[in-house]
Design a protein around this motif. Structure first.
Motif, mmCIF file in Angstrom:
data_model
loop_
_atom_site.group_PDB
_atom_site.id
_atom_site.type_symbol
_atom_site.label_atom_id
_atom_site.label_comp_id
_atom_site.label_asym_id
_atom_site.label_seq_id
_atom_site.Cartn_x
_atom_site.Cartn_y
_atom_site.Cartn_z
ATOM 1 N N ALA A 5 0.863 -1.155 0.010
ATOM 2 C CA ALA A 5 -0.037 0.137 0.060
ATOM 3 C C ALA A 5 0.818 1.107 -0.101
ATOM 4 O O ALA A 5 0.694 2.293 0.627
ATOM 5 N N ASP A 6 1.705 1.231 -1.129
ATOM 6 C CA ASP A 6 2.582 2.522 -1.115
ATOM 7 C C ASP A 6 1.610 3.677 -1.566
ATOM 8 O O ASP A 6 1.096 3.311 -2.725
ATOM 9 N N PRO A 7 1.544 4.764 -1.047
ATOM 10 C CA PRO A 7 0.515 5.816 -1.514
ATOM 11 C C PRO A 7 0.809 6.315 -3.148
ATOM 12 O O PRO A 7 -0.056 6.728 -3.670
ATOM 13 N N SER A 8 1.785 5.694 -3.656
ATOM 14 C CA SER A 8 2.243 6.126 -5.089
ATOM 15 C C SER A 8 2.159 4.641 -5.993
ATOM 16 O O SER A 8 2.579 4.974 -7.101
ATOM 17 N N ALA A 9 1.670 3.859 -5.320
ATOM 18 C CA ALA A 9 1.589 2.510 -6.142
ATOM 19 C C ALA A 9 0.532 2.692 -7.154
ATOM 20 O O ALA A 9 -0.321 3.299 -6.982
ATOM 21 N N PHE A 46 -10.147 -1.536 1.500
ATOM 22 C CA PHE A 46 -9.000 -2.427 1.799
ATOM 23 C C PHE A 46 -7.731 -1.217 2.095
ATOM 24 O O PHE A 46 -7.130 -1.587 2.909
ATOM 25 N N PHE A 47 -7.827 -0.124 1.433
ATOM 26 C CA PHE A 47 -6.672 0.757 1.621
ATOM 27 C C PHE A 47 -7.181 1.810 2.840
ATOM 28 O O PHE A 47 -7.984 2.659 2.813
ATOM 29 N N LEU A 64 -1.843 11.087 -5.362
ATOM 30 C CA LEU A 64 -2.278 12.292 -4.955
ATOM 31 C C LEU A 64 -2.694 12.805 -3.558
ATOM 32 O O LEU A 64 -2.126 13.558 -2.886
ATOM 33 N N SER A 65 -2.965 11.642 -2.558
ATOM 34 C CA SER A 65 -3.131 12.030 -1.324
ATOM 35 C C SER A 65 -2.358 10.698 -0.624
ATOM 36 O O SER A 65 -1.842 9.867 -1.444
ATOM 37 N N ASP A 66 -2.527 10.578 0.757
ATOM 38 C CA ASP A 66 -1.660 9.381 1.116
ATOM 39 C C ASP A 66 -2.492 8.147 1.133
ATOM 40 O O ASP A 66 -2.118 7.015 1.485
ATOM 41 N N LYS A 67 -3.787 8.167 0.528
ATOM 42 C CA LYS A 67 -4.585 6.928 0.507
ATOM 43 C C LYS A 67 -5.170 7.133 -0.947
ATOM 44 O O LYS A 67 -5.830 8.026 -1.246
ATOM 45 N N PRO A 68 -5.105 6.206 -1.872
ATOM 46 C CA PRO A 68 -5.719 5.956 -3.078
ATOM 47 C C PRO A 68 -7.205 6.069 -2.818
ATOM 48 O O PRO A 68 -7.867 5.364 -1.866
#
Ligand code: FAD
Length: 292
Positions: free
Chosen positions: A119-123, A152-153, A220-224
């Motif tokens: 769960a990398d925020p840039s994945a 999930f995220f 865009l933010s810390d969570k997709p």
């Protein structure tokens, strides 16, 4: 740096892996492609006592179709997805996303399950999973459960997986006639990770109006997240340029755009608008192509 010492096992079955994980809980770490875990070990940001290597378990790297769903095993590599004829025909958003990840070495080793669990925020994968309304299957000692990608995220590097659960498969719908998709991103030049990435999946009705749509945003933010406001403005309507521009301008609403050395918050929000509009246009064009 060299990682701290750890024990290593390579279970030959999922049951064996689940039992080992349950016995060691937070002291154990699952190993898939190792592309995110090994750097963490070397930097000593993770110091597990035991590594449980999932790569010897048969069946976790398979892509198949079950009725109207595509099932992708958690150990499937990005390259397998990029090159799968089944996916190109039945769920093109997955290969469209896979081919944007890193470089050929990364795609050859990194797995979809490892990426989603990390769960990398840039994945990239979270955007596609959200757009498709996908589900993830988790297996623990109490049995199996399926969870929607949207639940999930939970945040940066945080998911709904329990410390004693293994992600085994992902489920996404088969894309049929009048469906179209696109994944667009601005990539960090060194790694390929998304500064902002937008995935769109849609289905047009026979009259050309947008019948169903999913938009997933990463980076865009810390969570997709799923761009529900934009989707709501498009569903049921003809996807003309004016409506697409207007609705895409709302994509960052309610989000808290990240600011780092790669991009300011303002630039990220702008990128998200531009890529949302372009990805919708591209997906709609592909969907009308599939109607013929
Ligand atoms: C140079 C480089 C460039 C990259 N570029 C991109 C890019 O452009 N876009 C992008 O999205 N990604 C990128 N990545 C990430 C990469 O593609 C992998 O997807 C990612 O590192 C995790 O996958 P992995 O299989 O290597 O997992 P691992 O590193 O083995 O595991 C990652 C984490 O997930 C856990 N885990 C693994 N499998 C499971 C499972 N089945 N169930 C539960 N938990 C599990 C592990 O315990 C660990 O905590 C890049 C990586 C590198 C090194």
């Amino acid at each position: 740096m060299i990682s701290a010492a750890f024990d290593y096992i390579a279970p030959q079955s999922l049951d064996e892996a689940v039992r080992a994980l349950a016995a060691h809980g937070e002291e154990a770490k699952l190993l898939a492609g190792g592309h995110s875990l090994l750097p963490l070990l070397k930097l000593r940001l993770a110091n597990p006592k035991l590594l449980i290597d999932l790569t010897r378990i048969p069946g976790l790297g398979k892509i198949s179709q079950e009725d109207d769903k595509i099932v992708v095993g958690a150990l499937t590599t990005h390259y397998q997805i990029e090159s799968s004829e089944l996916l190109k025909a039945k769920c093109p958003l997955l290969p469209q996303t896979a081919r944007t990840i890193g470089d050929v070495q990364v795609r050859n080793r990194g797995t979809i399950g490892g990426s989603l669990a990390h769960a990398d925020p840039s994945a990239d994968w979270p955007a596609a999973m959200l757009a498709l309304g996908g589900e993830l299957k988790l297996r623990g000692t109490k049995g199996e459960r399926r969870i929607a990608a949207e639940e999930f995220f939970l945040g940066a590097m945080t998911t709904a997986i329990d410390a004693t659960e293994i992600l085994t498969e992902i489920y996404v719908p088969v894309s049929s006639r009048r469906c179209g998709s696109a994944y667009l991103k601005m990539a960090q030049q060194a790694s390929g990770f998304a500064i902002v990435g937008v995935a769109v999946w849609l289905r047009l009705a026979q009259n050309g109006r947008c019948e169903e749509i999913g938009i997933g945003v990463t980076g865009l933010s810390d969570k997709p997240f799923r761009a529900r406001t934009v989707e709501g403005q498009l569903r049921g309507n003809k996807l003309g340029p004016k409506l697409i521009e207007e609705s895409a301008s709302k994509v960052a609403e309610g989000s808290d755009p990240l600011e780092d050395l790669h991009a300011s918050a303002k630039f990220r929000a702008h990128l998200a608008q531009v890529y949302t509009a372009r990805a919708i246009q591209e997906a709609a064009k592909r969907a009308s192509g599939r109607a013929r």
